[in-house]
Design a protein around this motif. Structure first.
Motif, PDB file in Angstrom:
ATOM      1  N   HIS A  16       0.849  -1.184   0.000  1.00 40.54           N
ATOM      2  CA  HIS A  16       0.000   0.000   0.000  1.00 40.54           C
ATOM      3  C   HIS A  16       0.888   1.238   0.000  1.00 40.54           C
ATOM      4  N   ASP A  17       0.279   2.389  -0.230  1.00 41.52           N
ATOM      5  CA  ASP A  17       1.033   3.638  -0.095  1.00 41.52           C
ATOM      6  C   ASP A  17       1.624   3.715   1.298  1.00 41.52           C
ATOM      7  N   GLY A  18       2.872   4.140   1.364  1.00 39.24           N
ATOM      8  CA  GLY A  18       3.538   4.268   2.649  1.00 39.24           C
ATOM      9  C   GLY A  18       4.653   5.288   2.565  1.00 39.24           C
ATOM     10  N   GLN A  19       5.517   5.308   3.578  1.00 38.38           N
ATOM     11  CA  GLN A  19       6.615   6.268   3.595  1.00 38.38           C
ATOM     12  C   GLN A  19       7.666   5.943   2.546  1.00 38.38           C
ATOM     13  N   ARG A  20       7.887   4.658   2.296  1.00 37.13           N
ATOM     14  CA  ARG A  20       8.977   4.262   1.400  1.00 37.13           C
ATOM     15  C   ARG A  20       8.538   4.018  -0.039  1.00 37.13           C
ATOM     16  N   HIS A  21       7.245   3.790  -0.260  1.00 41.94           N
ATOM     17  CA  HIS A  21       6.787   3.572  -1.635  1.00 41.94           C
ATOM     18  C   HIS A  21       5.333   4.021  -1.793  1.00 41.94           C
ATOM     19  N   THR A  22       4.981   4.330  -3.042  1.00 30.25           N
ATOM     20  CA  THR A  22       3.613   4.712  -3.385  1.00 30.25           C
ATOM     21  C   THR A  22       3.183   3.906  -4.605  1.00 30.25           C
ATOM     22  N   VAL A  23       1.881   3.792  -4.801  1.00 34.43           N
ATOM     23  CA  VAL A  23       1.324   3.129  -5.980  1.00 34.43           C
ATOM     24  C   VAL A  23       0.415   4.126  -6.693  1.00 34.43           C
ATOM     25  N   THR A  24       0.541   4.200  -8.013  1.00 31.64           N
ATOM     26  CA  THR A  24      -0.244   5.180  -8.765  1.00 31.64           C
ATOM     27  C   THR A  24      -0.300   4.794 -10.245  1.00 31.64           C
TER      28      THR A  24
END
Length: 157
Positions: free
Chosen positions: A79-87
């Motif tokens: 999920h979106d978090g501090q270390r990675h995002t999804v888009t």
């Protein structure tokens, strides 16, 4: 003469009525696909940002997409978090790492869900290359330690 003026409209109507996909019927004959190539690999230096791509072909509405990381015999949903995002970027669903770490190495896959249909992409192998040190020893005779080791960071190739 009157027929000549209606002829283009008549032909257009015939084409529209006879065309599969007209008036929203396209979704009945259309399926979403995840277009990740087999044996996709990313080699990324530790600490660098990374964008992992999941190209998707969809019919009318963007499907719901999820990223998964293989964790032993199960899958961890990302999920979106501090270390990675999804888009989404155009028709590509991306997993964007702000900075990769050694523990990010592993097998990933994306999966689309549209209605009751699921389509899983091929695995993507991510290898994070850890920085190594090129070291030299400095002998210090008046210290309690015999040597002082000094390192310069250099990435492994």
């Amino acid at each position: 003469m009157y027929w000549r003026s209606l002829e283009p409209l008549f032909l257009f109507m015939m084409l529209m009525l006879g065309k599969p996909g007209a008036y929203g019927t396209e979704s009945k004959n259309c399926t979403d696909t995840v277009n990740v190539e087999r044996n996709t690999e990313y080699h990324i230096k530790s600490g660098d940002p990374a964008i992992i791509r999941c190209p998707v072909t969809y019919c009318q509405k963007k499907p719901e997409i999820k990223w998964y990381k293989k964790n032993n015999h199960s899958y961890l949903t990302l999920h979106d978090g501090q270390r990675h995002t999804v888009t989404w970027i155009d028709n590509v669903f991306v997993l964007n790492f702000s900075s990769v770490h050694k523990n990010d190495s592993g097998l990933y896959h994306c999966e689309s869900t549209s209605g009751n249909q699921k389509h899983k992409g091929h695995y993507i192998n991510i290898t994070v290359q850890v920085a190594s040190c090129r070291c030299s020893a400095l002998i210090l005779p008046h210290m309690t330690l015999d040597k002082l080791v000094i390192c310069d960071r250099e990435s492994i190739h």
